[in-house]
Design a protein around this motif. Structure first.
Motif, PDB file in Angstrom:
ATOM      1  N   GLU A  99       0.826  -1.206   0.000  1.00  0.00           N
ATOM      2  CA  GLU A  99       0.000   0.000   0.000  1.00  0.00           C
ATOM      3  C   GLU A  99       0.863   1.261   0.000  1.00  0.00           C
ATOM      4  O   GLU A  99       0.555   2.237  -0.702  1.00  0.00           O
ATOM      5  N   GLU A 100       1.934   1.237   0.770  1.00  0.00           N
ATOM      6  CA  GLU A 100       2.835   2.391   0.815  1.00  0.00           C
ATOM      7  C   GLU A 100       3.465   2.639  -0.547  1.00  0.00           C
ATOM      8  O   GLU A 100       3.580   3.793  -0.993  1.00  0.00           O
ATOM      9  N   ILE A 101       3.843   1.572  -1.223  1.00  0.00           N
ATOM     10  CA  ILE A 101       4.426   1.701  -2.558  1.00  0.00           C
ATOM     11  C   ILE A 101       3.404   2.296  -3.533  1.00  0.00           C
ATOM     12  O   ILE A 101       3.714   3.182  -4.333  1.00  0.00           O
ATOM     13  N   LEU A 102       2.165   1.813  -3.456  1.00  0.00           N
ATOM     14  CA  LEU A 102       1.119   2.270  -4.378  1.00  0.00           C
ATOM     15  C   LEU A 102       0.809   3.751  -4.211  1.00  0.00           C
ATOM     16  O   LEU A 102       0.447   4.429  -5.179  1.00  0.00           O
ATOM     17  N   TYR A 103       0.911   4.257  -2.993  1.00  0.00           N
ATOM     18  CA  TYR A 103       0.559   5.646  -2.750  1.00  0.00           C
ATOM     19  C   TYR A 103       1.784   6.546  -2.601  1.00  0.00           C
ATOM     20  O   TYR A 103       1.670   7.690  -2.158  1.00  0.00           O
ATOM     21  N   SER A 104       2.941   6.033  -3.012  1.00  0.00           N
ATOM     22  CA  SER A 104       4.177   6.819  -3.044  1.00  0.00           C
ATOM     23  C   SER A 104       4.370   7.407  -4.442  1.00  0.00           C
ATOM     24  O   SER A 104       3.681   7.004  -5.390  1.00  0.00           O
ATOM     25  N   PRO A 105       5.321   8.350  -4.599  1.00  0.00           N
ATOM     26  CA  PRO A 105       5.669   8.831  -5.945  1.00  0.00           C
ATOM     27  C   PRO A 105       6.188   7.676  -6.801  1.00  0.00           C
ATOM     28  O   PRO A 105       6.530   6.601  -6.292  1.00  0.00           O
ATOM     29  N   LEU A 106       6.231   7.891  -8.106  1.00  0.00           N
ATOM     30  CA  LEU A 106       6.678   6.817  -9.007  1.00  0.00           C
ATOM     31  C   LEU A 106       8.139   6.433  -8.777  1.00  0.00           C
ATOM     32  O   LEU A 106       8.584   5.379  -9.224  1.00  0.00           O
ATOM     33  N   VAL A 145       0.591  -0.215 -14.215  1.00  0.00           N
ATOM     34  CA  VAL A 145       0.416  -1.390 -13.347  1.00  0.00           C
ATOM     35  C   VAL A 145      -0.104  -0.951 -11.978  1.00  0.00           C
ATOM     36  O   VAL A 145      -0.912  -1.634 -11.351  1.00  0.00           O
ATOM     37  N   ARG A 146       0.388   0.215 -11.523  1.00  0.00           N
ATOM     38  CA  ARG A 146      -0.044   0.712 -10.211  1.00  0.00           C
ATOM     39  C   ARG A 146      -1.563   0.907 -10.175  1.00  0.00           C
ATOM     40  O   ARG A 146      -2.210   0.593  -9.171  1.00  0.00           O
ATOM     41  N   LYS A 147      -2.159   1.406 -11.246  1.00  0.00           N
ATOM     42  CA  LYS A 147      -3.597   1.625 -11.275  1.00  0.00           C
ATOM     43  C   LYS A 147      -4.365   0.325 -11.046  1.00  0.00           C
ATOM     44  O   LYS A 147      -5.400   0.308 -10.374  1.00  0.00           O
ATOM     45  N   TYR A 148      -3.834  -0.748 -11.604  1.00  0.00           N
ATOM     46  CA  TYR A 148      -4.493  -2.050 -11.439  1.00  0.00           C
ATOM     47  C   TYR A 148      -4.461  -2.491  -9.972  1.00  0.00           C
ATOM     48  O   TYR A 148      -5.476  -2.930  -9.419  1.00  0.00           O
ATOM     49  N   PHE A 149      -3.303  -2.335  -9.334  1.00  0.00           N
ATOM     50  CA  PHE A 149      -3.183  -2.780  -7.949  1.00  0.00           C
ATOM     51  C   PHE A 149      -3.870  -1.838  -6.965  1.00  0.00           C
ATOM     52  O   PHE A 149      -4.258  -2.262  -5.875  1.00  0.00           O
ATOM     53  N   GLU A 150      -4.024  -0.584  -7.335  1.00  0.00           N
ATOM     54  CA  GLU A 150      -4.791   0.330  -6.496  1.00  0.00           C
ATOM     55  C   GLU A 150      -6.236  -0.152  -6.360  1.00  0.00           C
ATOM     56  O   GLU A 150      -6.874   0.045  -5.318  1.00  0.00           O
ATOM     57  N   MET A 151      -6.721  -0.787  -7.416  1.00  0.00           N
ATOM     58  CA  MET A 151      -8.069  -1.351  -7.375  1.00  0.00           C
ATOM     59  C   MET A 151      -8.106  -2.600  -6.502  1.00  0.00           C
ATOM     60  O   MET A 151      -8.949  -2.749  -5.616  1.00  0.00           O
ATOM     61  N   LEU A 152      -7.142  -3.513  -6.720  1.00  0.00           N
ATOM     62  CA  LEU A 152      -7.148  -4.778  -5.984  1.00  0.00           C
ATOM     63  C   LEU A 152      -6.849  -4.607  -4.505  1.00  0.00           C
ATOM     64  O   LEU A 152      -7.371  -5.357  -3.666  1.00  0.00           O
ATOM     65  N   ILE A 153      -6.003  -3.633  -4.162  1.00  0.00           N
ATOM     66  CA  ILE A 153      -5.602  -3.475  -2.769  1.00  0.00           C
ATOM     67  C   ILE A 153      -6.761  -3.063  -1.883  1.00  0.00           C
ATOM     68  O   ILE A 153      -6.757  -3.273  -0.662  1.00  0.00           O
ATOM     69  N   ASN A 182     -18.743  -2.619  -4.574  1.00  0.00           N
ATOM     70  CA  ASN A 182     -19.893  -1.848  -5.042  1.00  0.00           C
ATOM     71  C   ASN A 182     -19.741  -1.523  -6.522  1.00  0.00           C
ATOM     72  O   ASN A 182     -18.812  -1.990  -7.176  1.00  0.00           O
ATOM     73  N   LEU A 183     -20.647  -0.720  -7.031  1.00  0.00           N
ATOM     74  CA  LEU A 183     -20.622  -0.385  -8.449  1.00  0.00           C
ATOM     75  C   LEU A 183     -19.365   0.391  -8.844  1.00  0.00           C
ATOM     76  O   LEU A 183     -18.885   0.263  -9.968  1.00  0.00           O
ATOM     77  N   ASP A 184     -18.817   1.176  -7.925  1.00  0.00           N
ATOM     78  CA  ASP A 184     -17.589   1.909  -8.237  1.00  0.00           C
ATOM     79  C   ASP A 184     -16.416   0.941  -8.411  1.00  0.00           C
ATOM     80  O   ASP A 184     -15.570   1.138  -9.287  1.00  0.00           O
ATOM     81  N   TYR A 185     -16.382  -0.094  -7.565  1.00  0.00           N
ATOM     82  CA  TYR A 185     -15.352  -1.122  -7.747  1.00  0.00           C
ATOM     83  C   TYR A 185     -15.546  -1.834  -9.082  1.00  0.00           C
ATOM     84  O   TYR A 185     -14.593  -2.088  -9.826  1.00  0.00           O
ATOM     85  N   PHE A 186     -16.791  -2.161  -9.399  1.00  0.00           N
ATOM     86  CA  PHE A 186     -17.111  -2.822 -10.669  1.00  0.00           C
ATOM     87  C   PHE A 186     -16.679  -1.955 -11.846  1.00  0.00           C
ATOM     88  O   PHE A 186     -16.118  -2.447 -12.831  1.00  0.00           O
ATOM     89  N   LYS A 187     -16.922  -0.661 -11.740  1.00  0.00           N
ATOM     90  CA  LYS A 187     -16.529   0.270 -12.800  1.00  0.00           C
ATOM     91  C   LYS A 187     -15.010   0.284 -12.975  1.00  0.00           C
ATOM     92  O   LYS A 187     -14.494   0.272 -14.102  1.00  0.00           O
ATOM     93  N   ASP A 188     -14.267   0.293 -11.852  1.00  0.00           N
ATOM     94  CA  ASP A 188     -12.800   0.254 -11.913  1.00  0.00           C
ATOM     95  C   ASP A 188     -12.315  -1.062 -12.516  1.00  0.00           C
ATOM     96  O   ASP A 188     -11.329  -1.095 -13.253  1.00  0.00           O
ATOM     97  N   LEU A 189     -13.016  -2.140 -12.204  1.00  0.00           N
ATOM     98  CA  LEU A 189     -12.661  -3.456 -12.744  1.00  0.00           C
ATOM     99  C   LEU A 189     -12.740  -3.447 -14.268  1.00  0.00           C
ATOM    100  O   LEU A 189     -11.871  -3.992 -14.959  1.00  0.00           O
TER     101      LEU A 189
END
Length: 471
Positions: free
Chosen positions: A41-48, A92-100, A110-117
């Motif tokens: 989680e820290e990696i996902l929300y850190s700078p690139l 790739v980070r965008k994908y894991f931001e959803m899964l995390i 919910n529907l927002d998760y479904f939309k991100d999927l």
């Protein structure tokens, strides 16, 4: 008032894209312990670009342990390491931001998760899977409108979708039929004999169908995986069950009713017809309510169930409407068909009256909205869901029986603030007046309802004929 569109069920074909990559990444994620997920989680929300030392400081992890954790995260393909620095891959980070999100304590699919999927699926797959026109301006809204718009449409969608895959149906049924709408994957594997990879493929299939999703809860420094309903549907089901428990138990000795006899109106029609041939029943027309009244209100009608002048006028007008009597020189006269009608057993007499082509709902002109026969049938179907022999408040019938699952006017999936939810149908005063006219007036006259009042409010009881018609 609306009709339900007949639509094809969705058909998600996982083979249309690289779903095996998703399976591999999901299965790898769930093997991580709680601290590894925390570092991720820290990696996902850190700078690139972030140094390993920063990760150590921000996560309170030793240098040795952070390298061990990073080694466990490398198969995810999220970052490269060069000179003690992580270079994070943005896509790739965008994908894991959803899964995390699945590992967060308050995660609710919910529907927002479904939309991100759906954002991680090629557009041509989405159009094909959900039968969306390529000209659609908003694909996500088109999916909702076509498949999820109302509880009745969505329930039909679930049934038809699961019928395409017996294994997915077995898994889904365990969750759909659970009391809390959530089941551990361990329990599901025990009951279905699916291995981890087989089950994960089913989960992916069900998530893309917006039926069931996975989530994780912490147990002994590791995560336990659960399957649960998407929150909008889960909340609707819970609210519907809660509403059903709100049913009032009326004290029957306090109910004011015309009669306990379901054939009382038919009996009174028969009484008027019989009296036509015995005494002079002169009538006069009232332009205001479009009814014929007895000219002499003092005439005794022995045996009638209700002596109110308006009620008697309704009985007279029903006989006139069905052609059982006519007016000659302002006096009621029995017609030839009336003799045969009177000789018919009363239950059959009631059904003949109900099904008579002239037995139409009166005063339709007062209502501006559409009044198809189908709408009246939907009210009758809703009545058939009431427990036999139970007195129910009219307002309760509107709230519980008519607002949850009919095609007269339904609950709808709507955006409410930051959330989506199925909102119960609301009827305006004119629609309520129309439905009250159907239930407490026309259906009572047809032998389907026994009306009454309880604490000065309308109530009623459904007769046996409703259940016979809509068994």
């Amino acid at each position: 008032m609306q009709d339900i569109l007949m639509v094809n069920p969705c058909k998600v074909e996982l083979e249309d894209f690289d779903y095996e990559r998703d399976l591999k990444l999901r299965l790898h994620l769930e093997k991580l312990n709680t601290h590894a997920i925390y570092v991720l989680e820290e990696i996902l929300y850190s700078p690139l670009k972030v140094s390993i030392q920063e990760l150590c400081d921000n996560t309170e992890t030793s240098y040795t342990d952070i390298h061990s954790i990073l080694d466990s995260l490398k198969p995810l393909g999220l970052f490269d390491i060069n000179n003690e620095t992580l270079f994070i891959k943005k896509d790739v980070r965008k994908y894991f931001e959803m899964l995390i999100e699945k590992f967060e304590p308050d995660f609710s699919p919910n529907l927002d998760y479904f939309k991100d999927l759906l954002k991680h699926v090629p557009i041509h797959c989405i159009v094909s899977w959900y039968h969306i026109p390529r000209t659609s301006n908003n694909i996500f809204n088109s999916i909702i409108e076509k498949h999820f718009k109302t509880p009745k449409i969505f329930e039909k969608y679930i049934t038809e979708t699961l019928s395409l895959d017996p294994i997915a149906q077995n898994v889904a049924d365990l969750v759909l039929n659970s009391s809390c709408g959530k089941v551990s994957c361990k329990e599901i594997q025990e009951k279905t004999s699916l291995n981890e990879e087989e089950l994960e493929k089913i989960i992916l299939f069900l998530e893309y169908h917006y039926i069931i999703a996975s989530s994780y809860e912490v147990e002994d420094n590791h995560y336990t995986k659960y399957l649960s309903l998407f929150s909008e549907w889960k909340n609707w089901k819970i609210n519907s069950q809660f509403s059903s428990k709100e049913e009032l138990s009326l004290h029957e000795d306090e109910i004011q009713r015309i009669s306990d006899n379901e054939f009382s109106f038919i009996e009174d029609m028969s009484l008027i017809l019989t009296l036509c041939n015995e005494i002079a029943l002169h009538v006069t027309y009232n332009q205001k309510d479009e009814l014929f009244y007895l000219e002499d209100e003092s005439i005794r009608l022995p045996g009638i169930n209700n002596n109110e002048t308006t009620y008697i006028a309704r009985v007279i007008n029903k006989n006139l409407l069905l052609g059982l009597c006519v007016i000659e020189e302002d006096q009621l006269r029995q017609t030839p068909p009336a003799k045969k009608w009177l000789e018919t057993p009363i239950k059959k007499r009631t059904l003949i009256t109900f099904k008579h082509p002239h037995n139409a709902l009166s005063h339709k002109s007062r209502f501006s909205f559409k009044q198809h026969d189908r709408n009246i049938i939907e009210v009758q179907k809703a009545l058939s869901t009431i427990q036999s022999g139970r007195w129910i408040m009219f307002d309760e019938f509107m709230h519980l029986n008519l607002s949850s699952g009919n095609s007269l006017k339904q609950a709808e999936l709507k955006r409410v603030g930051r959330e989506w939810k199925f909102e119960a149908a609301e009827y305006d005063p004119k629609e309520i007046e129309f439905i009250k006219l159907i239930v407490l007036g026309w259906l009572f006259e047809s032998g389907m309802i026994i009306p009454g009042t309880y604490q000065n409010k309308d109530c009623f009881k459904v007769t046996s004929l409703i259940y016979e018609l809509y068994s």
